[in-house]
Design a protein around this motif. Structure first.
Motif, PDB file in Angstrom:
ATOM      1  N   MET A   1       0.855  -1.160   0.000  1.00  0.00           N
ATOM      2  CA  MET A   1       0.000   0.000   0.000  1.00  0.00           C
ATOM      3  C   MET A   1       0.908   1.231   0.000  1.00  0.00           C
ATOM      4  N   VAL A   2       0.922   1.939  -1.094  1.00  0.00           N
ATOM      5  CA  VAL A   2       1.761   3.134  -1.193  1.00  0.00           C
ATOM      6  C   VAL A   2       1.041   4.220  -1.983  1.00  0.00           C
TER       7      VAL A   2
ATOM      8  N   PHE B   1      -3.355   7.022  -4.645  1.00  0.00           N
ATOM      9  CA  PHE B   1      -3.257   5.809  -3.854  1.00  0.00           C
ATOM     10  C   PHE B   1      -3.134   4.635  -4.819  1.00  0.00           C
ATOM     11  N   LEU B   2      -2.145   3.796  -4.625  1.00  0.00           N
ATOM     12  CA  LEU B   2      -1.974   2.612  -5.467  1.00  0.00           C
ATOM     13  C   LEU B   2      -3.049   1.601  -5.093  1.00  0.00           C
ATOM     14  N   TRP B   3      -4.029   1.452  -5.962  1.00  0.00           N
ATOM     15  CA  TRP B   3      -5.213   0.646  -5.668  1.00  0.00           C
ATOM     16  C   TRP B   3      -4.996  -0.824  -5.985  1.00  0.00           C
ATOM     17  N   SER B   4      -4.378  -1.107  -7.136  1.00  0.00           N
ATOM     18  CA  SER B   4      -4.204  -2.499  -7.564  1.00  0.00           C
ATOM     19  C   SER B   4      -2.938  -2.626  -8.406  1.00  0.00           C
ATOM     20  N   GLU B   5      -2.081  -3.562  -8.036  1.00  0.00           N
ATOM     21  CA  GLU B   5      -0.860  -3.826  -8.801  1.00  0.00           C
ATOM     22  C   GLU B   5      -1.078  -5.039  -9.695  1.00  0.00           C
ATOM     23  N   GLN B   6      -0.850  -4.852 -10.973  1.00  0.00           N
ATOM     24  CA  GLN B   6      -0.925  -5.930 -11.946  1.00  0.00           C
ATOM     25  C   GLN B   6       0.476  -6.130 -12.526  1.00  0.00           C
ATOM     26  N   SER B   7       0.677  -7.172 -13.308  1.00  0.00           N
ATOM     27  CA  SER B   7       2.018  -7.431 -13.844  1.00  0.00           C
ATOM     28  C   SER B   7       2.460  -6.364 -14.843  1.00  0.00           C
TER      29      SER B   7
ATOM     30  N   ASN C   1       4.711  23.700  -8.921  1.00  0.00           N
ATOM     31  CA  ASN C   1       5.798  24.394  -8.224  1.00  0.00           C
ATOM     32  C   ASN C   1       6.236  23.666  -6.950  1.00  0.00           C
ATOM     33  N   ASN C   2       5.412  22.745  -6.464  1.00  0.00           N
ATOM     34  CA  ASN C   2       5.692  22.051  -5.205  1.00  0.00           C
ATOM     35  C   ASN C   2       6.019  20.575  -5.383  1.00  0.00           C
ATOM     36  N   VAL C   3       6.274  20.133  -6.594  1.00  0.00           N
ATOM     37  CA  VAL C   3       6.448  18.706  -6.858  1.00  0.00           C
ATOM     38  C   VAL C   3       7.597  18.113  -6.045  1.00  0.00           C
ATOM     39  N   ARG C   4       8.728  18.781  -6.022  1.00  0.00           N
ATOM     40  CA  ARG C   4       9.901  18.238  -5.323  1.00  0.00           C
ATOM     41  C   ARG C   4       9.607  17.987  -3.836  1.00  0.00           C
ATOM     42  N   GLU C   5       8.991  18.954  -3.167  1.00  0.00           N
ATOM     43  CA  GLU C   5       8.662  18.801  -1.753  1.00  0.00           C
ATOM     44  C   GLU C   5       7.630  17.692  -1.541  1.00  0.00           C
ATOM     45  N   GLU C   6       6.654  17.649  -2.432  1.00  0.00           N
ATOM     46  CA  GLU C   6       5.607  16.633  -2.311  1.00  0.00           C
ATOM     47  C   GLU C   6       6.170  15.229  -2.532  1.00  0.00           C
ATOM     48  N   VAL C   7       7.101  15.086  -3.454  1.00  0.00           N
ATOM     49  CA  VAL C   7       7.736  13.781  -3.688  1.00  0.00           C
ATOM     50  C   VAL C   7       8.474  13.335  -2.429  1.00  0.00           C
ATOM     51  N   LYS C   8       9.197  14.228  -1.788  1.00  0.00           N
ATOM     52  CA  LYS C   8       9.905  13.890  -0.542  1.00  0.00           C
ATOM     53  C   LYS C   8       8.925  13.458   0.543  1.00  0.00           C
ATOM     54  N   ARG C   9       7.814  14.199   0.657  1.00  0.00           N
ATOM     55  CA  ARG C   9       6.805  13.861   1.667  1.00  0.00           C
ATOM     56  C   ARG C   9       6.221  12.479   1.411  1.00  0.00           C
ATOM     57  N   VAL C  10       5.899  12.184   0.141  1.00  0.00           N
ATOM     58  CA  VAL C  10       5.307  10.889  -0.207  1.00  0.00           C
ATOM     59  C   VAL C  10       6.315   9.760  -0.004  1.00  0.00           C
ATOM     60  N   GLU C  11       7.576   9.997  -0.304  1.00  0.00           N
ATOM     61  CA  GLU C  11       8.602   8.971  -0.078  1.00  0.00           C
ATOM     62  C   GLU C  11       8.705   8.633   1.409  1.00  0.00           C
ATOM     63  N   GLN C  12       8.683   9.649   2.274  1.00  0.00           N
ATOM     64  CA  GLN C  12       8.720   9.415   3.724  1.00  0.00           C
ATOM     65  C   GLN C  12       7.468   8.660   4.167  1.00  0.00           C
ATOM     66  N   PHE C  13       6.303   9.052   3.665  1.00  0.00           N
ATOM     67  CA  PHE C  13       5.043   8.393   3.991  1.00  0.00           C
ATOM     68  C   PHE C  13       5.114   6.917   3.602  1.00  0.00           C
ATOM     69  N   ASN C  14       5.617   6.624   2.403  1.00  0.00           N
ATOM     70  CA  ASN C  14       5.704   5.243   1.933  1.00  0.00           C
ATOM     71  C   ASN C  14       6.661   4.415   2.787  1.00  0.00           C
ATOM     72  N   LYS C  15       7.765   5.022   3.244  1.00  0.00           N
ATOM     73  CA  LYS C  15       8.691   4.310   4.137  1.00  0.00           C
ATOM     74  C   LYS C  15       7.989   3.928   5.433  1.00  0.00           C
ATOM     75  N   GLU C  16       7.192   4.846   5.960  1.00  0.00           N
ATOM     76  CA  GLU C  16       6.453   4.564   7.189  1.00  0.00           C
ATOM     77  C   GLU C  16       5.463   3.419   6.977  1.00  0.00           C
ATOM     78  N   ILE C  17       4.759   3.456   5.872  1.00  0.00           N
ATOM     79  CA  ILE C  17       3.779   2.398   5.569  1.00  0.00           C
ATOM     80  C   ILE C  17       4.477   1.038   5.490  1.00  0.00           C
TER      81      ILE C  17
ATOM     82  N   LYS D   1      -2.282  10.033   9.302  1.00  0.00           N
ATOM     83  CA  LYS D   1      -1.062   9.447   9.843  1.00  0.00           C
ATOM     84  C   LYS D   1      -1.292   7.946  10.003  1.00  0.00           C
ATOM     85  N   PRO D   2      -0.376   7.118   9.494  1.00  0.00           N
ATOM     86  CA  PRO D   2      -0.587   5.670   9.555  1.00  0.00           C
ATOM     87  C   PRO D   2      -0.270   5.067  10.925  1.00  0.00           C
TER      88      PRO D   2
END
Length: 151
Positions: free
Chosen positions: A1-2, A46-52, A66-82, A103-104
Protein backbone atom coordinates in the motif's frame (compact mmCIF):
# COMPACT_ATOMS: atom_id res chain seq x y z
CA UNK A 1 0.00 0.00 0.00
CA UNK A 2 1.76 3.13 -1.19
CA UNK A 3 1.12 6.52 -2.73
CA UNK A 4 2.63 7.82 -5.95
CA UNK A 5 2.81 11.23 -7.55
CA UNK A 6 1.97 11.08 -11.24
CA UNK A 7 1.82 13.51 -14.13
CA UNK A 8 -1.00 12.38 -16.38
CA UNK A 9 -1.20 12.15 -20.16
CA UNK A 10 -3.93 10.84 -22.40
CA UNK A 11 -3.59 7.24 -23.57
CA UNK A 12 -3.06 7.31 -27.36
CA UNK A 13 -4.72 3.91 -27.75
CA UNK A 14 -7.84 4.70 -25.73
CA UNK A 15 -9.17 8.24 -26.09
CA UNK A 16 -10.15 9.88 -22.82
CA UNK A 17 -8.20 7.43 -20.63
CA UNK A 18 -5.55 9.09 -18.47
CA UNK A 19 -2.28 7.42 -17.55
CA UNK A 20 0.91 8.26 -15.72
CA UNK A 21 4.30 6.61 -15.37
CA UNK A 22 6.36 5.81 -12.28
CA UNK A 23 9.39 3.52 -12.17
CA UNK A 24 8.85 2.58 -15.83
CA UNK A 25 5.38 1.23 -15.09
CA UNK A 26 2.14 2.62 -16.47
CA UNK A 27 -0.60 3.64 -14.04
CA UNK A 28 -4.24 3.97 -15.09
CA UNK A 29 -6.93 5.83 -13.13
CA UNK A 30 -9.60 3.52 -11.66
CA UNK A 31 -13.00 3.85 -13.29
CA UNK A 32 -14.63 4.63 -9.93
CA UNK A 33 -12.29 7.54 -9.10
CA UNK A 34 -14.01 10.50 -7.43
CA UNK A 35 -11.80 12.94 -9.34
CA UNK A 36 -11.60 13.77 -13.01
CA UNK A 37 -7.96 13.91 -14.04
CA UNK A 38 -6.88 16.00 -17.02
CA UNK A 39 -3.83 15.81 -19.24
CA UNK A 40 -0.80 17.58 -17.80
CA UNK A 41 -2.11 17.56 -14.22
CA UNK A 42 -0.02 16.19 -11.38
CA UNK A 43 -1.79 14.17 -8.68
CA UNK A 44 -0.96 12.23 -5.55
CA UNK A 45 -2.59 8.85 -6.00
CA UNK A 46 -3.26 5.81 -3.85
CA UNK A 47 -1.97 2.61 -5.47
CA UNK A 48 -5.21 0.65 -5.67
CA UNK A 49 -4.20 -2.50 -7.56
CA UNK A 50 -0.86 -3.83 -8.80
CA UNK A 51 -0.93 -5.93 -11.95
CA UNK A 52 2.02 -7.43 -13.84
CA UNK A 53 1.93 -4.90 -16.71
CA UNK A 54 0.14 -1.91 -15.14
CA UNK A 55 -1.21 -0.46 -11.90
CA UNK A 56 -4.57 1.08 -11.07
CA UNK A 57 -4.54 4.25 -8.98
CA UNK A 58 -7.06 6.49 -7.26
CA UNK A 59 -6.08 10.17 -7.40
CA UNK A 60 -6.95 12.09 -4.25
CA UNK A 61 -4.85 15.28 -4.13
CA UNK A 62 -3.87 17.55 -6.99
CA UNK A 63 -0.27 18.78 -6.76
CA UNK A 64 0.89 22.26 -7.79
CA UNK A 65 3.74 21.92 -10.30
CA UNK A 66 5.80 24.39 -8.22
CA UNK A 67 5.69 22.05 -5.21
CA UNK A 68 6.45 18.71 -6.86
CA UNK A 69 9.90 18.24 -5.32
CA UNK A 70 8.66 18.80 -1.75
CA UNK A 71 5.61 16.63 -2.31
CA UNK A 72 7.74 13.78 -3.69
CA UNK A 73 9.91 13.89 -0.54
CA UNK A 74 6.81 13.86 1.67
CA UNK A 75 5.31 10.89 -0.21
CA UNK A 76 8.60 8.97 -0.08
CA UNK A 77 8.72 9.41 3.72
CA UNK A 78 5.04 8.39 3.99
CA UNK A 79 5.70 5.24 1.93
CA UNK A 80 8.69 4.31 4.14
CA UNK A 81 6.45 4.56 7.19
CA UNK A 82 3.78 2.40 5.57
CA UNK A 83 6.29 -0.30 4.60
CA UNK A 84 7.76 -0.33 8.12
CA UNK A 85 4.29 -0.69 9.63
CA UNK A 86 3.25 -3.41 7.17
CA UNK A 87 6.18 -5.57 8.39
CA UNK A 88 4.56 -5.66 11.83
CA UNK A 89 1.20 -7.02 10.63
CA UNK A 90 0.35 -10.33 12.27
CA UNK A 91 -1.95 -11.68 14.97
CA UNK A 92 -1.69 -8.57 17.16
CA UNK A 93 -1.84 -5.95 14.41
CA UNK A 94 -4.13 -6.75 11.50
CA UNK A 95 -3.64 -3.85 9.09
CA UNK A 96 -2.44 -0.30 8.57
CA UNK A 97 -5.08 2.33 9.34
CA UNK A 98 -5.10 6.12 9.32
CA UNK A 99 -6.14 8.72 11.85
CA UNK A 100 -7.82 12.06 11.14
CA UNK A 101 -4.49 13.56 9.99
CA UNK A 102 -3.85 10.67 7.57
CA UNK A 103 -1.06 9.45 9.84
CA UNK A 104 -0.59 5.67 9.55
CA UNK A 105 -0.97 3.37 12.56
CA UNK A 106 -1.40 -0.34 13.15
CA UNK A 107 -4.84 -1.64 14.08
CA UNK A 108 -4.49 -3.62 17.29
CA UNK A 109 -6.50 -6.73 18.09
CA UNK A 110 -5.84 -6.19 21.81
CA UNK A 111 -7.44 -3.86 24.31
CA UNK A 112 -5.97 -0.43 24.98
CA UNK A 113 -4.37 -1.62 28.23
CA UNK A 114 -2.99 -4.82 26.67
CA UNK A 115 -1.49 -2.90 23.77
CA UNK A 116 0.11 -0.30 26.05
CA UNK A 117 1.46 -2.98 28.39
CA UNK A 118 2.91 -5.13 25.61
CA UNK A 119 4.23 -2.22 23.50
CA UNK A 120 5.33 0.47 25.98
CA UNK A 121 7.46 2.28 23.39
CA UNK A 122 4.58 2.61 20.89
CA UNK A 123 2.15 5.50 20.57
CA UNK A 124 -1.15 3.85 21.52
CA UNK A 125 -4.52 5.55 21.30
CA UNK A 126 -8.19 4.86 20.95
CA UNK A 127 -9.64 6.28 17.74
CA UNK A 128 -13.17 5.66 16.47
CA UNK A 129 -13.67 2.85 19.01
CA UNK A 130 -10.57 1.03 17.74
CA UNK A 131 -7.08 0.74 19.17
CA UNK A 132 -4.30 2.29 17.07
CA UNK A 133 -0.59 1.72 17.70
CA UNK A 134 2.51 3.14 16.09
CA UNK A 135 6.19 2.63 16.83
CA UNK A 136 8.34 5.74 17.12
CA UNK A 137 9.43 6.43 13.54
CA UNK A 138 9.87 10.19 13.31
CA UNK A 139 10.99 12.94 15.71
CA UNK A 140 7.34 14.07 15.87
CA UNK A 141 6.42 10.56 17.03
CA UNK A 142 8.88 10.83 19.91
CA UNK A 143 7.23 14.09 21.00
CA UNK A 144 3.76 12.53 20.75
CA UNK A 145 4.92 9.45 22.72
CA UNK A 146 6.42 11.62 25.49
CA UNK A 147 3.21 13.63 25.74
CA UNK A 148 1.17 10.44 26.01
CA UNK A 149 3.35 9.28 28.94
CA UNK A 150 2.37 12.33 30.99
CA UNK A 151 -1.32 11.45 30.84
Amino acid sequence: MVNVILKFTENRKKKGQMMGFDNKKVHFVCNDSKFSVKEGEIWECFLWSEQSKYNLVKPFKQIDSNNVREEVKRVEQFNKEILLLERKIGPEFTKVVFDERNKPYLLSTMTLKQTRDKYPTFIVKKYKERIYARPIITPDDRVEWRESQVL
